[in-house]
Design a protein around this motif. Structure first.
Motif, PDB file in Angstrom:
ATOM      1  N   VAL A   7      36.631  -8.539 -10.472  1.00 41.04           N
ATOM      2  CA  VAL A   7      35.278  -8.826 -10.014  1.00 41.04           C
ATOM      3  C   VAL A   7      35.007  -7.994  -8.769  1.00 41.04           C
ATOM      4  N   GLY A   8      33.946  -7.205  -8.815  1.00 39.93           N
ATOM      5  CA  GLY A   8      33.475  -6.468  -7.653  1.00 39.93           C
ATOM      6  C   GLY A   8      32.362  -7.257  -6.994  1.00 39.93           C
ATOM      7  N   LEU A   9      32.357  -7.277  -5.680  1.00 41.58           N
ATOM      8  CA  LEU A   9      31.452  -8.153  -4.948  1.00 41.58           C
ATOM      9  C   LEU A   9      30.769  -7.426  -3.801  1.00 41.58           C
ATOM     10  N   GLY A  10      29.470  -7.600  -3.712  1.00 39.96           N
ATOM     11  CA  GLY A  10      28.700  -7.140  -2.571  1.00 39.96           C
ATOM     12  C   GLY A  10      27.923  -8.328  -2.034  1.00 39.96           C
ATOM     13  N   ALA A  11      27.893  -8.491  -0.727  1.00 38.64           N
ATOM     14  CA  ALA A  11      27.198  -9.638  -0.141  1.00 38.64           C
ATOM     15  C   ALA A  11      26.816  -9.336   1.297  1.00 38.64           C
ATOM     16  N   GLU A  37      40.731 -14.866 -16.811  1.00 40.76           N
ATOM     17  CA  GLU A  37      41.120 -13.474 -17.032  1.00 40.76           C
ATOM     18  C   GLU A  37      40.974 -12.618 -15.783  1.00 40.76           C
ATOM     19  N   VAL A  38      40.347 -13.153 -14.742  1.00 42.10           N
ATOM     20  CA  VAL A  38      40.148 -12.402 -13.502  1.00 42.10           C
ATOM     21  C   VAL A  38      41.427 -12.438 -12.675  1.00 42.10           C
ATOM     22  N   VAL A  39      41.828 -11.282 -12.164  1.00 45.14           N
ATOM     23  CA  VAL A  39      43.032 -11.202 -11.336  1.00 45.14           C
ATOM     24  C   VAL A  39      42.754 -10.682  -9.927  1.00 45.14           C
ATOM     25  N   VAL A  40      41.619 -10.006  -9.749  1.00 44.30           N
ATOM     26  CA  VAL A  40      41.341  -9.386  -8.459  1.00 44.30           C
ATOM     27  C   VAL A  40      39.861  -9.543  -8.114  1.00 44.30           C
ATOM     28  N   LEU A  41      39.603  -9.804  -6.840  1.00 50.24           N
ATOM     29  CA  LEU A  41      38.266  -9.740  -6.262  1.00 50.24           C
ATOM     30  C   LEU A  41      38.257  -8.505  -5.377  1.00 50.24           C
ATOM     31  N   ALA A  42      37.305  -7.603  -5.593  1.00 48.37           N
ATOM     32  CA  ALA A  42      37.278  -6.335  -4.851  1.00 48.37           C
ATOM     33  C   ALA A  42      35.952  -6.181  -4.119  1.00 48.37           C
ATOM     34  N   THR A  43      36.016  -5.615  -2.907  1.00 45.29           N
ATOM     35  CA  THR A  43      34.819  -5.430  -2.110  1.00 45.29           C
ATOM     36  C   THR A  43      35.053  -4.366  -1.041  1.00 45.29           C
ATOM     37  N   VAL A  44      34.064  -4.180  -0.198  1.00 47.54           N
ATOM     38  CA  VAL A  44      34.182  -3.249   0.914  1.00 47.54           C
ATOM     39  C   VAL A  44      35.048  -3.887   2.004  1.00 47.54           C
ATOM     40  N   ASP A  45      35.766  -3.084   2.747  1.00 51.42           N
ATOM     41  CA  ASP A  45      36.736  -3.603   3.716  1.00 51.42           C
ATOM     42  C   ASP A  45      36.136  -4.568   4.726  1.00 51.42           C
ATOM     43  N   GLY A  89      26.230   2.551   3.589  1.00 58.39           N
ATOM     44  CA  GLY A  89      26.854   3.869   3.669  1.00 58.39           C
ATOM     45  C   GLY A  89      27.459   4.318   2.361  1.00 58.39           C
ATOM     46  N   THR A  90      27.280   3.536   1.309  1.00 57.70           N
ATOM     47  CA  THR A  90      27.737   3.882  -0.028  1.00 57.70           C
ATOM     48  C   THR A  90      26.682   3.392  -1.010  1.00 57.70           C
ATOM     49  N   PRO A  91      26.422   4.139  -2.079  1.00 59.95           N
ATOM     50  CA  PRO A  91      25.402   3.708  -3.029  1.00 59.95           C
ATOM     51  C   PRO A  91      25.819   2.540  -3.923  1.00 59.95           C
ATOM     52  N   SER A  92      27.058   2.104  -3.801  1.00 59.38           N
ATOM     53  CA  SER A  92      27.526   0.977  -4.602  1.00 59.38           C
ATOM     54  C   SER A  92      28.677   0.278  -3.907  1.00 59.38           C
ATOM     55  N   VAL A  93      28.646  -1.032  -3.921  1.00 63.12           N
ATOM     56  CA  VAL A  93      29.794  -1.811  -3.465  1.00 63.12           C
ATOM     57  C   VAL A  93      30.414  -2.517  -4.661  1.00 63.12           C
ATOM     58  N   ALA A  94      29.663  -3.371  -5.339  1.00 60.32           N
ATOM     59  CA  ALA A  94      30.230  -4.198  -6.415  1.00 60.32           C
ATOM     60  C   ALA A  94      30.805  -3.364  -7.559  1.00 60.32           C
ATOM     61  N   GLU A  95      29.994  -2.452  -8.113  1.00 64.22           N
ATOM     62  CA  GLU A  95      30.482  -1.647  -9.236  1.00 64.22           C
ATOM     63  C   GLU A  95      31.636  -0.741  -8.816  1.00 64.22           C
ATOM     64  N   ALA A  96      31.471  -0.055  -7.698  1.00 66.24           N
ATOM     65  CA  ALA A  96      32.516   0.867  -7.245  1.00 66.24           C
ATOM     66  C   ALA A  96      33.812   0.136  -6.936  1.00 66.24           C
ATOM     67  N   PHE A 115      22.802 -12.374  -7.786  1.00 64.02           N
ATOM     68  CA  PHE A 115      22.692 -13.820  -7.875  1.00 64.02           C
ATOM     69  C   PHE A 115      22.506 -14.363  -6.469  1.00 64.02           C
ATOM     70  N   ARG A 116      21.288 -14.727  -6.118  1.00 64.03           N
ATOM     71  CA  ARG A 116      20.974 -15.298  -4.804  1.00 64.03           C
ATOM     72  C   ARG A 116      21.558 -14.485  -3.647  1.00 64.03           C
ATOM     73  N   GLY A 117      21.326 -13.196  -3.644  1.00 66.55           N
ATOM     74  CA  GLY A 117      21.761 -12.358  -2.533  1.00 66.55           C
ATOM     75  C   GLY A 117      23.186 -11.849  -2.619  1.00 66.55           C
ATOM     76  N   VAL A 118      23.887 -12.204  -3.687  1.00 65.64           N
ATOM     77  CA  VAL A 118      25.259 -11.728  -3.896  1.00 65.64           C
ATOM     78  C   VAL A 118      25.243 -10.824  -5.124  1.00 65.64           C
ATOM     79  N   THR A 119      25.813  -9.645  -5.011  1.00 63.11           N
ATOM     80  CA  THR A 119      25.870  -8.716  -6.137  1.00 63.11           C
ATOM     81  C   THR A 119      27.266  -8.757  -6.735  1.00 63.11           C
ATOM     82  N   VAL A 120      27.307  -8.897  -8.062  1.00 62.57           N
ATOM     83  CA  VAL A 120      28.579  -9.037  -8.779  1.00 62.57           C
ATOM     84  C   VAL A 120      28.626  -8.014  -9.909  1.00 62.57           C
ATOM     85  N   ALA A 121      29.770  -7.372 -10.077  1.00 60.53           N
ATOM     86  CA  ALA A 121      30.038  -6.506 -11.222  1.00 60.53           C
ATOM     87  C   ALA A 121      31.447  -6.836 -11.690  1.00 60.53           C
ATOM     88  N   VAL A 122      31.709  -6.625 -12.978  1.00 69.40           N
ATOM     89  CA  VAL A 122      33.036  -6.934 -13.513  1.00 69.40           C
ATOM     90  C   VAL A 122      33.547  -5.736 -14.305  1.00 69.40           C
TER      91      VAL A 122
END
Length: 168
Positions: A7-11, A37-45, A89-96, A115-122
């Motif tokens: 799961v990629g996450l931007g918030a 089936e999810v093993v990792v949550l990924a986001t910007v540092d 500073g990047t055009p994508s957080v969740a997908e990338a 979803f309510r201000g949170v961006t999710v990609a898988v």
């Protein structure tokens, strides 16, 4: 580990664990994906360092992967955003983040959704992902704690900072 989803996450800064959990649950449900089936949550540092993100990953039982803006910006994505680029500073957080954490043979199974201000990609990994700690001296340990650079994500004992693609 049997899961192959990341799961990629931007918030926004300061988003709480409950709000993140609700957004991710809605995204997984909308896509018909099993949270088991999810093993990792990924986001910007900078988000991975926040208590809400860390608590959400811990409560979900997922590893947390964090990437610098430079690493995220270098990752090609199907849905880049000029608004996100200007703000973060990047055009994508969740997908990338999802694609980077899932490894080189990964593919998106859910492009970014808000979803309510949170961006999710898988993303689905292209093979097994080795989530074991990095070897000593590889840049992922207590000696590097809380330091990031242009080619290295935020490092913390609770944050996955390296992975290796393992043949199936």
């Amino acid at each position: 580990m049997t899961g192959r989803l990341v799961v990629g996450l931007g918030a926004r800064a300061g988003t709480g664990a409950a709000e993140l959990a609700a957004a991710v649950a809605a995204a997984l449900d909308a896509a018909g994906l099993d949270p088991a089936e999810v093993v990792v949550l990924a986001t910007v540092d900078r988000r991975a360092a926040e208590p809400g993100v860390r608590a959400f990953a811990r409560d979900a039982g997922w590893r947390l992967a964090a990437f610098t803006v430079a690493r995220l910006a270098a990752q090609p994505v199907p849905g880049p955003s000029g608004v996100v680029a200007a703000a973060v500073g990047t055009p994508s957080v969740a997908e990338a983040a999802a694609l980077l954490a899932a490894g080189p043979a990964a593919g998106l199974v859910l492009p970014k959704r808000r979803f309510r201000g949170v961006t999710v990609a898988v993303a689905r990994t292209g093979g097994r992902v080795d989530l074991s700690p990095p070897p000593a001296g590889s840049g992922g340990g207590d000696n590097d704690q809380n330091r990031s650079g242009p080619d290295r994500p935020f490092v913390d004992r609770d944050v996955l900072v390296h992975q290796r693609q393992v043949p199936p």
